[in-house]
Write an enzyme that holds these catalytic residues in place. Structure first.
Site, short mmCIF file in Angstrom:
data_model
loop_
_atom_site.label_atom_id
_atom_site.label_comp_id
_atom_site.label_asym_id
_atom_site.label_seq_id
_atom_site.Cartn_x
_atom_site.Cartn_y
_atom_site.Cartn_z
N GLY A 233 1.98 1.99 10.87
CA GLY A 233 2.92 3.10 10.74
C GLY A 233 3.59 3.51 12.03
N GLY B 76 2.56 -1.30 4.42
CA GLY B 76 2.59 0.13 4.13
C GLY B 76 4.02 0.62 3.93
N GLY B 77 4.62 1.19 4.98
CA GLY B 77 5.95 1.81 4.88
C GLY B 77 6.99 0.95 4.18
N GLU C 139 -5.63 -5.37 10.60
CA GLU C 139 -4.65 -4.32 10.81
C GLU C 139 -4.94 -3.60 12.13
OE1 GLU C 139 -2.70 -3.09 6.91
OE2 GLU C 139 -4.41 -1.80 7.17
N SER D 247 3.10 -2.39 10.52
CA SER D 247 4.54 -2.35 10.74
C SER D 247 5.24 -3.68 10.43
CB SER D 247 4.86 -1.88 12.17
OG SER D 247 4.37 -0.56 12.34
N GLU E 201 -7.13 4.40 7.96
CA GLU E 201 -6.96 5.83 7.65
C GLU E 201 -8.21 6.38 6.96
OE1 GLU E 201 -3.20 5.48 5.63
OE2 GLU E 201 -2.25 4.95 7.52
N HIS F 159 -9.66 0.86 4.93
CA HIS F 159 -8.40 1.05 5.65
C HIS F 159 -8.66 1.98 6.84
CE1 HIS F 159 -4.32 2.37 6.54
NE2 HIS F 159 -3.89 1.31 5.86
N ASN G 292 0.86 -1.18 0.00
CA ASN G 292 0.00 0.00 0.00
C ASN G 292 0.90 1.23 0.00
OD1 ASN G 292 -1.81 2.04 0.51
ND2 ASN G 292 -2.34 1.37 2.59
N TRP G 293 1.01 1.86 -1.17
CA TRP G 293 1.95 2.98 -1.30
C TRP G 293 1.40 4.29 -0.71
CZ3 TRP G 293 4.10 2.37 -7.02
CH2 TRP G 293 4.82 1.18 -7.09
N LYS G 294 0.16 4.29 -0.32
CA LYS G 294 -0.48 5.48 0.27
C LYS G 294 -0.22 6.72 -0.60
CE LYS G 294 -0.11 3.40 4.81
NZ LYS G 294 -0.17 3.59 6.23
C1 PEP Z 1 -1.03 -0.03 6.10
O1 PEP Z 1 -1.05 1.16 5.83
O2 PEP Z 1 -1.92 -0.78 5.70
C2 PEP Z 1 0.09 -0.51 6.90
C3 PEP Z 1 0.04 -1.72 7.37
O3 PEP Z 1 1.11 0.38 7.12
P1 PEP Z 1 2.52 0.05 7.83
O4 PEP Z 1 3.03 -1.25 7.22
O5 PEP Z 1 3.38 1.19 7.51
O6 PEP Z 1 2.25 -0.11 9.28
#
Ligand code: PEP
Length: 259
Positions: free
Chosen positions: A173, A233-234, A167, A212, A97, A95, A9-11
């Site tokens: 994050g 994500g990251g 999640e 994470s 967010e 998600h 997920n490049w956000k």
């Molecule tokens: C996400 O945004 O779905 C996510 C899991 O982010 P991160 O891996 O950065 O925690």
């Protein structure tokens, strides 16, 4: 046999050229992996470029969000038929967010799931508890509430096609990850609840872990029996780390073919 999935997920990150080079490098790095399904979810404006670059590779393309409407006077929205036309196979829905920053509720999330499925794509439904939910022992009830909203409003054929991502909001994050055991407990709960609707779902539902995940913790998380890969994500923006995460899922996928 459930083949693991790893979804990046490049956000809201990347330029046109950085998105293209990241997609190409990932496609090259995962070329030999056959036991995991790997994809990337760039921002909408990069979908067309990334699609052209990866459409002859094993990488799938996904979107981070979708409108619940198919067309109409909804300024700024992108519909499921549009995403499908751009080669998207998966769409992330609900998600945390989106739920917290854009006030998405269960009703919108359910409508998005229907429209994505109707356009032949696979919804990745995100659910998870906040830190205060966990600290007040509400994890189970929050997860079941989020799941039940979808279970009660979706026909069996939609449920059978769904991918769920657990999640924990406190892990997204933040650098804090659920322990493999904490994650496994919730994944098992999700599989059991969904399985009450059909035995087929128990066996085939893929439940991804997100929060994470990185190159060092992926293998131990993915090794749990009810974890079928990850939503990343990251670390999905760091090519070497993302490829290592994909390799960790590949090892699990290969192992599963032997059992
Ligand atoms: C996400 O945004 O779905 C996510 C899991 O982010 P991160 O891996 O950065 O925690």
């Amino acid at each position: 046999m459930r083949k693991p999935i790893v979804a990046g997920n490049w956000k809201l990150h990347g330029t046109r050229s950085s998105a293209a080079s990241l997609a190409l490098d990932i496609a090259k790095g995962i070329d030999s992996l056959d036991h995991v399904e790997i994809g990337v979810c760039p921002p909408f404006v990069h979908l067309a470029d990334v699609e052209k670059l990866i459409n002859t590779t094993p990488l799938w393309l996904g979107a981070q969000n979708v409108s619940e409407h198919e067309s109409g006077a909804f300024t700024g929205e992108i519909s499921a038929p549009m995403l499908s036309e751009f080669g998207c196979k998966y769409v992330i829905i609900g998600h945390s967010e989106r739920r917290t920053l854009f006030a998405e509720n269960n009703k919108t999330i359910c409508a998005k799931i229907q429209t994505v499925h109707a356009c032949g794509m696979t919804p990745i439904l995100c659910i998870g508890e906040t830190l205060s939910d966990r600290e007040s022992n509400k994890t189970k009830s929050v997860i079941l509430d989020q799941l039940n909203a979808v279970l009660h409003s979706s026909p069996a054929k939609v449920l059978e096609a769904l991918v769920v991502a657990y999640e924990p909001v406190w892990a997204i994050g933040t650098g804090k990850t659920a322990s493999p055991e904490e994650a496994q407990e919730v994944h098992q709960l999700i599989r059991e609840r969904m399985g009450q609707f059909s035995h087929n779902i128990t066996e085939h539902l893929r439940v991804l872990y997100g929060g994470s995940v990185n190159a060092s913790n992926a293998a131990e998380l993915f090794a749990m029996p009810d974890i079928d890969g990850g939503l990343i994500g990251g670390a999905s923006l760091k090519r070497e780390d993302f490829i290592k995460i994909c390799k960790a899922a590949e090892a699990v996928g290969l192992e599963r073919t032997k059992n």
